[in-house]
Design a protein around this motif. Structure first.
Motif, PDB file in Angstrom:
ATOM      1  N   LEU A  62       0.824  -1.205   0.000  1.00  0.00           N
ATOM      2  CA  LEU A  62       0.000   0.000   0.000  1.00  0.00           C
ATOM      3  C   LEU A  62       0.857   1.253   0.000  1.00  0.00           C
ATOM      4  O   LEU A  62       1.984   1.245   0.491  1.00  0.00           O
ATOM      5  CB  LEU A  62      -0.911   0.004   1.239  1.00  0.00           C
ATOM      6  CG  LEU A  62      -1.824  -1.207   1.413  1.00  0.00           C
ATOM      7  CD1 LEU A  62      -2.488  -1.185   2.781  1.00  0.00           C
ATOM      8  CD2 LEU A  62      -2.848  -1.268   0.302  1.00  0.00           C
ATOM      9  N   PHE A 105      -2.749   6.310   1.778  1.00  0.00           N
ATOM     10  CA  PHE A 105      -3.536   5.637   2.812  1.00  0.00           C
ATOM     11  C   PHE A 105      -3.916   6.610   3.924  1.00  0.00           C
ATOM     12  O   PHE A 105      -5.078   6.676   4.327  1.00  0.00           O
ATOM     13  CB  PHE A 105      -2.785   4.443   3.398  1.00  0.00           C
ATOM     14  CG  PHE A 105      -3.507   3.823   4.568  1.00  0.00           C
ATOM     15  CD1 PHE A 105      -4.607   3.003   4.357  1.00  0.00           C
ATOM     16  CD2 PHE A 105      -3.128   4.085   5.869  1.00  0.00           C
ATOM     17  CE1 PHE A 105      -5.303   2.448   5.425  1.00  0.00           C
ATOM     18  CE2 PHE A 105      -3.804   3.534   6.941  1.00  0.00           C
ATOM     19  CZ  PHE A 105      -4.896   2.720   6.720  1.00  0.00           C
ATOM     20  N   GLN A 122      -8.127   7.040   4.308  1.00  0.00           N
ATOM     21  CA  GLN A 122      -8.210   5.808   5.083  1.00  0.00           C
ATOM     22  C   GLN A 122      -9.470   4.997   4.806  1.00  0.00           C
ATOM     23  O   GLN A 122      -9.394   3.782   4.580  1.00  0.00           O
ATOM     24  CB  GLN A 122      -8.104   6.120   6.568  1.00  0.00           C
ATOM     25  CG  GLN A 122      -6.745   6.641   6.954  1.00  0.00           C
ATOM     26  CD  GLN A 122      -6.674   7.128   8.381  1.00  0.00           C
ATOM     27  OE1 GLN A 122      -7.422   6.660   9.232  1.00  0.00           O
ATOM     28  NE2 GLN A 122      -5.794   8.070   8.648  1.00  0.00           N
ATOM     29  N   PHE A 142      -9.427   3.337   1.408  1.00  0.00           N
ATOM     30  CA  PHE A 142      -8.468   2.230   1.386  1.00  0.00           C
ATOM     31  C   PHE A 142      -9.068   0.988   2.026  1.00  0.00           C
ATOM     32  O   PHE A 142      -8.964  -0.108   1.491  1.00  0.00           O
ATOM     33  CB  PHE A 142      -7.165   2.613   2.090  1.00  0.00           C
ATOM     34  CG  PHE A 142      -6.087   3.072   1.153  1.00  0.00           C
ATOM     35  CD1 PHE A 142      -4.997   2.266   0.892  1.00  0.00           C
ATOM     36  CD2 PHE A 142      -6.162   4.308   0.537  1.00  0.00           C
ATOM     37  CE1 PHE A 142      -3.998   2.675   0.021  1.00  0.00           C
ATOM     38  CE2 PHE A 142      -5.173   4.737  -0.328  1.00  0.00           C
ATOM     39  CZ  PHE A 142      -4.081   3.918  -0.593  1.00  0.00           C
TER      40      PHE A 142
END
Length: 160
Positions: free
Chosen positions: A54, A59, A63, A66
């Protein structure tokens, strides 16, 4: 990465992995994951390593996306490889896993703001618009190794 974020990632992986276990009646092990992806790419699946990589910056900035889309997207690549062998990356097998097994849309590209991870770009022009190319693509054009065309008007891109 905080322990809470690590736990959220593991929970996301396990949630979608459980769906695959149920659908294919196979006890998959949880894949390894790390944050070794750079640039504009959100994630990558390493099929033979059973590993998900990742992008740490994207990320932290995205968040929820993801956890709900990028992780299952990459996990679907691993499951498709295990179940069907080498197939088209976003082919019917991968799409089946995304839609029917995971119950989410089979989007092949993210739409994250990449301004924090994008390097220097170079302006190129086609017949219908301006394009910003990465330094890698720019250098390939300069070395006469590649030529790029607009996906809309199909004309070759020329340096401005």
């Amino acid at each position: 990465m905080s322990s809470a974020l690590q736990e959220a990632i593991q929970n996301s992986i396990q949630y979608y992995l459980n769906k695959a276990i149920s659908a294919f009646n196979y006890e998959y092990t949880s894949p390894d994951y790390n944050f070794n992806v750079r640039g504009k790419v959100a994630g990558k699946a390493y099929l033979t390593l059973w590993q998900i990589r990742l992008n740490p910056i994207l990320f932290l900035e995205n968040q929820d996306e993801f956890l709900q889309h990028v992780i299952p997207h990459e996990l679907a690549h691993l499951i498709a490889y295990h179940q069907f062998g080498r197939v088209k990356p976003h082919g019917k097998e991968w799409q089946y896993i995304m839609i029917e097994v995971f119950g989410i849309s089979a989007q092949t590209r993210h739409s994250f703001d990449i301004s924090s991870v994008q390097g220097k770009t170079f302006s190129y022009q086609c017949q219908c618009r301006e394009h910003e190319l990465t330094i890698r693509r720019h250098n390939k054009i300069q070395r006469h190794q590649s030529y790029y065309h607009c996906t809309v008007c199909e004309s070759q891109l020329i340096k401005k």
